[in-house]
Design an enzyme around this catalytic site. Structure first.
Site, PDB file in Angstrom:
ATOM      1  N   GLY A  15       0.775  -1.244   0.000  1.00  0.00           N
ATOM      2  CA  GLY A  15       0.000   0.000   0.000  1.00  0.00           C
ATOM      3  C   GLY A  15       0.801   1.286   0.000  1.00  0.00           C
ATOM      4  O   GLY A  15       0.250   2.355   0.273  1.00  0.00           O
ATOM      5  N   ASN A  17       1.927   2.995  -2.520  1.00  0.00           N
ATOM      6  CA  ASN A  17       1.384   3.920  -3.529  1.00  0.00           C
ATOM      7  C   ASN A  17       0.020   4.462  -3.102  1.00  0.00           C
ATOM      8  O   ASN A  17      -0.263   5.648  -3.270  1.00  0.00           O
ATOM      9  CB  ASN A  17       1.283   3.232  -4.896  1.00  0.00           C
ATOM     10  CG  ASN A  17       2.615   3.212  -5.609  1.00  0.00           C
ATOM     11  OD1 ASN A  17       3.055   4.239  -6.121  1.00  0.00           O
ATOM     12  ND2 ASN A  17       3.277   2.069  -5.617  1.00  0.00           N
ATOM     13  N   MET A 107      -3.011  -6.749  -7.792  1.00  0.00           N
ATOM     14  CA  MET A 107      -2.345  -7.858  -8.467  1.00  0.00           C
ATOM     15  C   MET A 107      -3.327  -8.894  -9.032  1.00  0.00           C
ATOM     16  O   MET A 107      -3.022 -10.077  -9.085  1.00  0.00           O
ATOM     17  CB  MET A 107      -1.347  -8.528  -7.504  1.00  0.00           C
ATOM     18  CG  MET A 107      -0.319  -7.563  -6.930  1.00  0.00           C
ATOM     19  SD  MET A 107       0.510  -6.527  -8.179  1.00  0.00           S
ATOM     20  CE  MET A 107       1.812  -7.635  -8.682  1.00  0.00           C
ATOM     21  N   ARG A 108      -4.476  -8.416  -9.481  1.00  0.00           N
ATOM     22  CA  ARG A 108      -5.444  -9.299 -10.129  1.00  0.00           C
ATOM     23  C   ARG A 108      -5.837  -8.696 -11.471  1.00  0.00           C
ATOM     24  O   ARG A 108      -5.751  -7.484 -11.676  1.00  0.00           O
ATOM     25  CB  ARG A 108      -6.700  -9.479  -9.262  1.00  0.00           C
ATOM     26  CG  ARG A 108      -6.487 -10.438  -8.110  1.00  0.00           C
ATOM     27  CD  ARG A 108      -6.335 -11.871  -8.615  1.00  0.00           C
ATOM     28  NE  ARG A 108      -5.914 -12.807  -7.579  1.00  0.00           N
ATOM     29  CZ  ARG A 108      -4.642 -13.057  -7.254  1.00  0.00           C
ATOM     30  NH1 ARG A 108      -3.664 -12.433  -7.873  1.00  0.00           N
ATOM     31  NH2 ARG A 108      -4.340 -13.936  -6.325  1.00  0.00           N
ATOM     32  N   ASN A 124      -3.262   2.449 -14.248  1.00  0.00           N
ATOM     33  CA  ASN A 124      -2.386   1.514 -13.521  1.00  0.00           C
ATOM     34  C   ASN A 124      -0.966   2.056 -13.482  1.00  0.00           C
ATOM     35  O   ASN A 124      -0.547   2.810 -14.365  1.00  0.00           O
ATOM     36  CB  ASN A 124      -2.392   0.155 -14.229  1.00  0.00           C
ATOM     37  CG  ASN A 124      -1.569  -0.887 -13.481  1.00  0.00           C
ATOM     38  OD1 ASN A 124      -1.613  -0.965 -12.249  1.00  0.00           O
ATOM     39  ND2 ASN A 124      -0.806  -1.683 -14.202  1.00  0.00           N
ATOM     40  N   HIS A 126       2.986   0.515 -13.243  1.00  0.00           N
ATOM     41  CA  HIS A 126       3.720  -0.743 -13.400  1.00  0.00           C
ATOM     42  C   HIS A 126       5.220  -0.456 -13.226  1.00  0.00           C
ATOM     43  O   HIS A 126       5.736   0.516 -13.802  1.00  0.00           O
ATOM     44  CB  HIS A 126       3.448  -1.355 -14.783  1.00  0.00           C
ATOM     45  CG  HIS A 126       4.070  -2.696 -14.935  1.00  0.00           C
ATOM     46  ND1 HIS A 126       3.523  -3.843 -14.385  1.00  0.00           N
ATOM     47  CD2 HIS A 126       5.227  -3.072 -15.535  1.00  0.00           C
ATOM     48  CE1 HIS A 126       4.317  -4.870 -14.651  1.00  0.00           C
ATOM     49  NE2 HIS A 126       5.356  -4.432 -15.353  1.00  0.00           N
TER      50      HIS A 126
HETATM   51  C1  GAR Z   1       4.289  -1.340  -7.067  1.00  0.00           C
HETATM   52  O1  GAR Z   1       5.663  -1.427  -7.381  1.00  0.00           O
HETATM   53  C2  GAR Z   1       3.466  -1.379  -8.321  1.00  0.00           C
HETATM   54  O2  GAR Z   1       4.067  -0.733  -9.413  1.00  0.00           O
HETATM   55  C3  GAR Z   1       3.373  -2.856  -8.555  1.00  0.00           C
HETATM   56  O3  GAR Z   1       3.145  -3.401  -7.274  1.00  0.00           O
HETATM   57  C4  GAR Z   1       3.829  -2.592  -6.319  1.00  0.00           C
HETATM   58  C5  GAR Z   1       2.888  -2.273  -5.194  1.00  0.00           C
HETATM   59  O4  GAR Z   1       3.541  -1.620  -4.153  1.00  0.00           O
HETATM   60  N1  GAR Z   1       2.337  -3.187  -9.464  1.00  0.00           N
HETATM   61  C6  GAR Z   1       2.437  -4.154 -10.362  1.00  0.00           C
HETATM   62  O5  GAR Z   1       3.396  -4.885 -10.449  1.00  0.00           O
HETATM   63  C7  GAR Z   1       1.222  -4.294 -11.268  1.00  0.00           C
HETATM   64  N2  GAR Z   1       1.507  -5.162 -12.348  1.00  0.00           N
HETATM   65  P1  GAR Z   1       2.700  -0.885  -3.026  1.00  0.00           P
HETATM   66  O6  GAR Z   1       1.664  -1.906  -2.522  1.00  0.00           O
HETATM   67  O7  GAR Z   1       3.703  -0.558  -1.972  1.00  0.00           O
HETATM   68  O8  GAR Z   1       2.054   0.307  -3.638  1.00  0.00           O
END
Ligand code: GAR
Length: 204
Positions: A15, A17, A107-108, A124, A126
């Site tokens: 969480g 972000n 992540m879904r 999104n 990435h």
């Molecule tokens: C982040 O690095 C985001 O870019 C990635 O998951 C992480 C979540 O971190 N997302 C993906 O890989 C989507 N394909 P967070 O929970 O600390 O925000």
């Protein structure tokens, strides 16, 4: 008066972000460190947060930082739960007049039908320079591959995973002395800069 953009954040894990977006855009945050960010005024409003994982750290973190933001757990671990998840999410979207769905470590995969219904309204982030290193564990994949530059992409979500139109990208250099851990920190720092900036750019 400018129209308010009501966002729902979808998150599955840590969480950072989600919290960062709340610090930037939610003026009632209880997070004292966010005071300096409060002068960032814009028309973006974080209306709700949804996690598909019951004990994901993001749930507790958001509740502590911004108790007035409703946080929902909607189970979606296996594909069989997707229909229920999307139906309940649509109820939340209607209830809170949501006009933007912000994926922050969600992540879904959302169904083609759901994505088409919310065309250009799902965004999104990435942790790679798409189209390189799509999918899970993108930071590790880039590190293991040995690329010298990786980065972060903010993009619109389309039915094809990690393939929608790019809104913005920033490069992160992988130095000789970087470890996977130090690279992860650099990527997350960059994400925390560019995600709020990208949302402001779209809705300015
Ligand atoms: C982040 O690095 C985001 O870019 C990635 O998951 C992480 C979540 O971190 N997302 C993906 O890989 C989507 N394909 P967070 O929970 O600390 O925000």
């Amino acid at each position: 008066m400018q129209k308010k953009i009501n966002c729902v954040i979808l998150a599955s894990g840590n969480g950072s972000n989600a919290l960062n977006l709340i610090r930037k855009f939610h003026t009632d945050t209880k997070d004292a460190d966010a005071v300096e960010d409060r002068n960032i005024t814009c028309n973006i409003n974080i209306s709700a947060v949804v996690s598909n994982i019951e004990n994901a750290p993001v749930i507790e973190k958001v509740r502590l930082a911004a108790p007035d933001i409703p946080v929902f757990f909607l189970p979606y671990a296996s594909v069989s739960e997707r229909e229920y998840f999307e139906k309940e999410l649509e109820s939340i979207i209607r209830k809170y007049n949501i006009n933007c769905i912000v994926l922050a470590g969600f992540m879904r995969i959302l169904s083609k039908e759901f994505v088409s219904k919310f065309h250009n309204k799902i965004i999104n982030i990435h942790p790679s320079l798409l189209p390189a290193f799509k999918g899970k564990d993108a930071i590790k994949s880039a590190f293991d591959y040995g690329v010298k530059y990786t980065g972060v992409t903010v993009h619109y979500v389309t039915p094809e995973v990690d393939a929608g139109p790019v809104i913005c990208q920033e490069v992160v250099k992988i130095e000789e002395n970087d470890t996977l851990e130090s690279l992860e920190l650099k990527i997350h720092d960059m994400e925390h800069k560019i995600y709020p900036a990208a949302l402001k750019k779209i809705f300015a």
